[in-house]
Structure formats: C-alpha cells, structure tokens
Scaffold this motif. Sequence first.
Motif, PDB file in Angstrom:
ATOM      1  N   LEU A  62       1.348  -0.955  -0.031  1.00  0.00           N
ATOM      2  CA  LEU A  62       0.274   0.627  -0.111  1.00  0.00           C
ATOM      3  C   LEU A  62       0.963   1.247  -0.321  1.00  0.00           C
ATOM      4  N   LYS A  63       1.749   0.930   1.056  1.00  0.00           N
ATOM      5  CA  LYS A  63       3.160   2.430   0.605  1.00  0.00           C
ATOM      6  C   LYS A  63       3.299   2.241  -0.324  1.00  0.00           C
ATOM      7  N   LYS A  65       1.902   1.995  -3.178  1.00  0.00           N
ATOM      8  CA  LYS A  65       0.495   2.917  -4.448  1.00  0.00           C
ATOM      9  C   LYS A  65       0.901   3.742  -4.534  1.00  0.00           C
ATOM     10  N   GLU A  66       1.007   4.165  -2.899  1.00  0.00           N
ATOM     11  CA  GLU A  66       0.636   5.889  -2.297  1.00  0.00           C
ATOM     12  C   GLU A  66       2.064   6.800  -3.152  1.00  0.00           C
ATOM     13  N   GLU A  69       1.679   6.078  -7.486  1.00  0.00           N
ATOM     14  CA  GLU A  69       0.365   6.931  -8.155  1.00  0.00           C
ATOM     15  C   GLU A  69       0.600   9.112  -7.523  1.00  0.00           C
ATOM     16  N   GLU A  70       1.787   9.030  -6.576  1.00  0.00           N
ATOM     17  CA  GLU A  70       1.307   9.885  -5.797  1.00  0.00           C
ATOM     18  C   GLU A  70       2.668  10.989  -6.655  1.00  0.00           C
ATOM     19  N   THR A  77      -0.926   3.565 -11.780  1.00  0.00           N
ATOM     20  CA  THR A  77      -2.325   3.246 -10.704  1.00  0.00           C
ATOM     21  C   THR A  77      -1.855   2.352 -10.638  1.00  0.00           C
TER      22      THR A  77
END
Length: 350
Positions: A62-63, A65-66, A69-70, A77
């Motif tokens: 999840l990190k 992904k964050e 995407e940022e 994505t």
Amino acid sequence: MKKLMSLLAVSLLAVLLVACGGDDNANEGQNGENESASEGGEKIIRAGIGLNQNHPQYKGLLKFKEIVEEETDGEITVETYHSGQLGDDRTMTEALQLGTQEVTVPSTAPIANFVPEFSVFDIPFLFPSEEVADEVLAGDVAQDLLKKLEEKDLVGLAYWENGFRDLTNSERPVETIEDFDGLKIRTMENDIHLAAFEELGANPTPMAFTELFTAMQQGTVDGQENPYATIYLENYFEVQDYVSDTHHVYSPFVFLMSKEFYDGLSEEEQQIVRDAAKEAGEYQIKLNREANAEYLEKLVDEGMEFSEISDEERQKMVDAVQPVIEDFKDDIGAETVDGIMEAVEQAQGE
Ligand code: TK8
C-alpha cells in the motif's frame, strides 16, 4: 478431471478479481473493466501477494501504491491483491513473465525455480542476525543477483523482508534434534529446504503457501515454518499447538516487476517505481521487525506452547545440515555461495 476443474475455477476467480479491480478498499475509483495493464494511456500495476491484508508485506504494498500514484500524478495506478487472490508465489511470478500481472513480492525460495542462484539465501543458518542480512543484501553479490532476473523477463527492484523462520507443529514440543523425527513438515517449493529437513530427520513436503492452512487443518502435514508475524497474522495458532525458535533460515522477499511492463515505462517512471520499491521496502522491514518482535508473545497468549532451542541443540542442527551446503553448492553456483558467505563473514566483522 477434479484438478482441471479446480484449476479452471482458480483462474476464473483470478480473472474476475482483476476485472473487478482487486481489493475494494485499496482500489476505490477503479473503473472495473481491466483486461490490460493500460487504459487510455493510464498505466495500471496489478500487484499481488500471498500474505493477508494484515501483514506488513501488504502494508508495504500500500505504501508503494501511495508513492507511485503520487509521484506520477495518477499516470500509473496500482491495484493491490492480498491473500493469494491472484495465485501463489510461483504462479504469480509466472504471470509477471507472461505480462498478465505487473508486480509480486515472493520469498527467495520459490524464485530459485527461475534463477537457481537465489537458493543461496535458503542455506540454513546462513545469517546470524537481521543486521548482517541487511548488510549482505545491500552488497554487490546480492545486488548482482537481482540483475540476473532480467534473463527471465523479471525485474528485481528491491529486497524486502519475510524474516527468520521458526517451526510450528501440532504433534509435540520441538526442543532437540531428535524431536524432528518423522514430523510431516510443509516446506516452500525449494529443494534445499526439503534436503535440510530430511537431514534433521523430518518428513518434509513442498507445498504452495495458499494450500498450507487447509493442509494443517486436515492433518495432511503436522507442521510448517514461517516468521512469527506470519504464524500469528495467518491464524496458524488455530491449527498448531507448538512453536520453537529454530530461526533456521532468514528469508528475504524480492519485489519483482514484469520486465515487459517495466520496459514500457519512461526512464523517469522506471526511476519512480525503483525508488518507490526501495522506500516502501524500508517501511515494510521496519513494520516487519516490530511485528516479529511482538507476535511470539501473542502466540503464547493464544495457547501455543513455546520451546526455546538451546545453543547446544542449535549447534547440532547446524552440524546436521552442513552436507546440504556441499550437495547444493554447484547447483546454486560456487561463485555465488562463496561470495555471499564471504559477505556474511565481513558483515560479522571477522
Ligand atoms: C507468501 C509466502 C510466504 C512464505 C511461505 O506468499 O511460502 O511459507 O514464507 O511468506 O511467500
């Protein structure tokens, strides 16, 4: 026929899951229909792991992904899948080679089926501590190993941590080498693990992680070995009674990306995913060490009986598995084995 039907069911489930954009929470806003890794120019990373959503490995994903995407303003994505939703370590790695998935983070043991040199990390009792493992994995030999993955249409972006593996079983406390005698132990799909447990007197069987809980529940196997965080977060205390601090192998994870997808990225995007895999990896390792330190106590609270292995007994285990190192040195590659063992010695300051 039954096997074919279940295989069809599993692949149908994986396709349905991908089409629905994976884990609802993490992938909110996804447009659902997703047959390829890019939609109208937007690039999509389907990232799958075997462990569940509570494990530090998923928190690391999840990190990743964050950050991605940022850093790409949503140009890339990341859809995240946990609990073997897309398959097990080996089948997901094959999916990366085929280009039907973009990321997975398997243990080194199954990766050895693709690049045999990775079995060096599965030599029992190789790493005396996490600190030594960190130094060796950051070193030239281990980093060069990541580059070998490209020959197999895979890109190794970073080492993450599974951790020191400890034995659990439902038969008896394991305190001495004799206590291994005849225990049916599930191992990862790796010949060194099989050989090592045979040398210890157990009766090992290789099995995908996704089949392990049911195999313990049904008594197909008596036990297994994984880090405390996995034993606790996968609820193995429900089907296992005894845990011993064998610490017999330190397992790294490797953050893998499909080479086809990676080559399709711009240089800037390649740097972003590389940096993100490293940064998310540092975050994952920190969480993982906190979890492994915390969860042994919780396992005892859940009713498991803990056995501490004495230094004397551990030395007997170390001696018993020595032949395995000689037997597999050529299969792994003598240069790699010598290189990593030298790095371990240097890291220990000898
Ligand atoms: C999860 C596996 C697991 C590993 C195993 O996909 O297979 O026992 O330790 O963490 O990678």
